[in-house]
Motif scaffolding. Sequence first.
Motif, PDB file in Angstrom:
ATOM      1  N   LEU A 157       0.803  -1.220   0.000  1.00 56.35           N
ATOM      2  CA  LEU A 157       0.000   0.000   0.000  1.00 56.35           C
ATOM      3  C   LEU A 157       0.837   1.272   0.000  1.00 56.35           C
ATOM      4  O   LEU A 157       0.505   2.241  -0.684  1.00 56.35           O
ATOM      5  N   ALA A 158       1.921   1.292   0.778  1.00 61.47           N
ATOM      6  CA  ALA A 158       2.750   2.504   0.850  1.00 61.47           C
ATOM      7  C   ALA A 158       3.388   2.826  -0.495  1.00 61.47           C
ATOM      8  O   ALA A 158       3.633   3.997  -0.808  1.00 61.47           O
ATOM      9  N   LYS A 159       3.656   1.807  -1.300  1.00 65.56           N
ATOM     10  CA  LYS A 159       4.237   2.029  -2.626  1.00 65.56           C
ATOM     11  C   LYS A 159       3.167   2.421  -3.644  1.00 65.56           C
ATOM     12  O   LYS A 159       3.434   3.195  -4.571  1.00 65.56           O
ATOM     13  N   ILE A 160       1.963   1.875  -3.469  1.00 71.80           N
ATOM     14  CA  ILE A 160       0.868   2.207  -4.383  1.00 71.80           C
ATOM     15  C   ILE A 160       0.357   3.614  -4.105  1.00 71.80           C
ATOM     16  O   ILE A 160       0.016   4.361  -5.027  1.00 71.80           O
ATOM     17  N   PHE A 161       0.312   3.990  -2.815  1.00 72.44           N
ATOM     18  CA  PHE A 161      -0.215   5.293  -2.413  1.00 72.44           C
ATOM     19  C   PHE A 161       0.846   6.058  -1.612  1.00 72.44           C
ATOM     20  O   PHE A 161       0.735   6.216  -0.393  1.00 72.44           O
ATOM     21  N   PRO A 162       1.896   6.542  -2.270  1.00 65.32           N
ATOM     22  CA  PRO A 162       2.982   7.220  -1.544  1.00 65.32           C
ATOM     23  C   PRO A 162       2.544   8.517  -0.867  1.00 65.32           C
ATOM     24  O   PRO A 162       3.227   8.996   0.046  1.00 65.32           O
ATOM     25  N   GLU A 163       1.425   9.081  -1.297  1.00 68.67           N
ATOM     26  CA  GLU A 163       0.956  10.332  -0.704  1.00 68.67           C
ATOM     27  C   GLU A 163       0.259  10.117   0.637  1.00 68.67           C
ATOM     28  O   GLU A 163      -0.008  11.076   1.370  1.00 68.67           O
ATOM     29  N   VAL A 164      -0.041   8.868   0.962  1.00 74.81           N
ATOM     30  CA  VAL A 164      -0.732   8.547   2.212  1.00 74.81           C
ATOM     31  C   VAL A 164       0.287   8.207   3.298  1.00 74.81           C
ATOM     32  O   VAL A 164       1.267   7.503   3.051  1.00 74.81           O
ATOM     33  N   ARG A 165       0.044   8.717   4.503  1.00 75.01           N
ATOM     34  CA  ARG A 165       0.917   8.404   5.638  1.00 75.01           C
ATOM     35  C   ARG A 165       0.271   7.269   6.433  1.00 75.01           C
ATOM     36  O   ARG A 165      -0.756   7.448   7.060  1.00 75.01           O
ATOM     37  N   PHE A 166       0.902   6.109   6.375  1.00 78.13           N
ATOM     38  CA  PHE A 166       0.387   4.946   7.095  1.00 78.13           C
ATOM     39  C   PHE A 166       1.050   4.836   8.459  1.00 78.13           C
ATOM     40  O   PHE A 166       2.263   5.034   8.590  1.00 78.13           O
ATOM     41  N   GLU A 167       0.253   4.519   9.463  1.00 73.61           N
ATOM     42  CA  GLU A 167       0.815   4.308  10.795  1.00 73.61           C
ATOM     43  C   GLU A 167       0.033   3.219  11.521  1.00 73.61           C
ATOM     44  O   GLU A 167      -1.152   3.013  11.275  1.00 73.61           O
ATOM     45  N   GLU A 168       0.756   2.522  12.408  1.00 72.97           N
ATOM     46  CA  GLU A 168       0.106   1.484  13.202  1.00 72.97           C
ATOM     47  C   GLU A 168      -0.917   2.114  14.133  1.00 72.97           C
ATOM     48  O   GLU A 168      -0.714   3.219  14.634  1.00 72.97           O
ATOM     49  N   SER A 169      -2.017   1.404  14.361  1.00 68.85           N
ATOM     50  CA  SER A 169      -3.051   1.934  15.240  1.00 68.85           C
ATOM     51  C   SER A 169      -2.625   1.812  16.695  1.00 68.85           C
ATOM     52  O   SER A 169      -1.737   1.022  17.036  1.00 68.85           O
ATOM     53  N   GLU A 170      -3.248   2.594  17.539  1.00 67.37           N
ATOM     54  CA  GLU A 170      -3.024   2.480  18.969  1.00 67.37           C
ATOM     55  C   GLU A 170      -3.589   1.142  19.452  1.00 67.37           C
ATOM     56  O   GLU A 170      -4.539   0.625  18.871  1.00 67.37           O
ATOM     57  N   ILE A 200      -8.887  -2.379  14.093  1.00 65.90           N
ATOM     58  CA  ILE A 200      -8.153  -1.606  13.099  1.00 65.90           C
ATOM     59  C   ILE A 200      -6.658  -1.811  13.328  1.00 65.90           C
ATOM     60  O   ILE A 200      -6.148  -1.521  14.404  1.00 65.90           O
ATOM     61  N   ASN A 201      -5.937  -2.301  12.311  1.00 65.10           N
ATOM     62  CA  ASN A 201      -4.503  -2.541  12.438  1.00 65.10           C
ATOM     63  C   ASN A 201      -3.671  -1.330  12.042  1.00 65.10           C
ATOM     64  O   ASN A 201      -2.650  -1.042  12.666  1.00 65.10           O
ATOM     65  N   TYR A 202      -4.102  -0.633  10.986  1.00 70.87           N
ATOM     66  CA  TYR A 202      -3.346   0.525  10.476  1.00 70.87           C
ATOM     67  C   TYR A 202      -4.300   1.648  10.107  1.00 70.87           C
ATOM     68  O   TYR A 202      -5.464   1.405   9.754  1.00 70.87           O
ATOM     69  N   LEU A 203      -3.798   2.871  10.194  1.00 69.38           N
ATOM     70  CA  LEU A 203      -4.516   4.041   9.712  1.00 69.38           C
ATOM     71  C   LEU A 203      -3.777   4.600   8.504  1.00 69.38           C
ATOM     72  O   LEU A 203      -2.544   4.624   8.477  1.00 69.38           O
ATOM     73  N   GLY A 204      -4.529   5.048   7.514  1.00 66.56           N
ATOM     74  CA  GLY A 204      -3.955   5.723   6.355  1.00 66.56           C
ATOM     75  C   GLY A 204      -4.387   7.174   6.376  1.00 66.56           C
ATOM     76  O   GLY A 204      -5.560   7.478   6.140  1.00 66.56           O
ATOM     77  N   TRP A 205      -3.453   8.064   6.685  1.00 65.68           N
ATOM     78  CA  TRP A 205      -3.803   9.477   6.849  1.00 65.68           C
ATOM     79  C   TRP A 205      -3.800  10.203   5.503  1.00 65.68           C
ATOM     80  O   TRP A 205      -2.833  10.142   4.749  1.00 65.68           O
ATOM     81  N   VAL A 206      -4.912  10.870   5.235  1.00 61.76           N
ATOM     82  CA  VAL A 206      -5.061  11.723   4.061  1.00 61.76           C
ATOM     83  C   VAL A 206      -5.351  13.117   4.607  1.00 61.76           C
ATOM     84  O   VAL A 206      -6.481  13.442   4.953  1.00 61.76           O
ATOM     85  N   GLY A 207      -4.312  13.924   4.727  1.00 61.75           N
ATOM     86  CA  GLY A 207      -4.465  15.206   5.401  1.00 61.75           C
ATOM     87  C   GLY A 207      -4.752  14.981   6.867  1.00 61.75           C
ATOM     88  O   GLY A 207      -4.037  14.259   7.560  1.00 61.75           O
ATOM     89  N   GLU A 208      -5.852  15.560   7.350  1.00 60.74           N
ATOM     90  CA  GLU A 208      -6.218  15.412   8.752  1.00 60.74           C
ATOM     91  C   GLU A 208      -7.236  14.303   8.982  1.00 60.74           C
ATOM     92  O   GLU A 208      -7.677  14.090  10.101  1.00 60.74           O
TER      93      GLU A 208
END
Length: 232
Positions: free
Chosen positions: A133-146, A155-163
């Motif tokens: 996913l990070a390579k397909i969508f480089p504009e998205v900031r992926f981070e592990e969930s709390e 939810i395992n990961y969040l994909g941030w698009v802006g806020e």
Amino acid sequence: MAKLRKQYSKEFGKKEKVLNYATQTYQLSRPNKVGAVMALIRQCQPKTFEEWEKWYFENAVTTGKHSAKITKESLEELGERLYVKITEIVIPEWTEAFRQITLQDYIDYIYNLTIPRTYDGFIREKSVIEDNLAKIFPEVRFEESEPELDHAGDINYLGWVGEKAFGIQIKPVTAQANFGNYSVTERMKLSFEDFTQKFGGKVFVIFSVNDTIQNKEVIEQIAAEINRLNRQ
């Protein structure tokens, strides 16, 4: 002293575990069998049990391509199917497992569940995100969930698009042999709805085998969601 509220659900005692196991294993309580019950009762907002029961049978339909009205007879038929699954499959399989299992199996299972499987799952999840996913969508900031979001919200990961963010749940296909028939539980649906209300984005379930995404169509769905979040 507060008056105790009457409980309408039946207690099954020690039988509950086997009934629940078989019902979940053979997906006999999914929305495509009994309807989206939590959504239905929220629509009904019943004041009494009798009002809810009457409303359910008047309005409930199965989900899926070929929806059908749910009746008392259709619920009885599901109960009969549950009986067949337990008597013809579950009991023979468990009987054979009980006959073969050893003390070393118990010891190995706890160790394997705690350490090797946790590691395999951790690496699989990171690979799905970082190598896909990070390579397909480089504009998205992926981070592990709390941790609380992972355990309680699925939810395992969040994909941030802006806020705003969309959610990712990653499942190995071995957890669902035919992932095409997979459907989230009512509890998970509610947690996904809570996520959307909080973060703005939808939640996507990704099935992986050997660190690759199997349900490829989810990539287009995520792309559409990114575009939607960008327009907001």
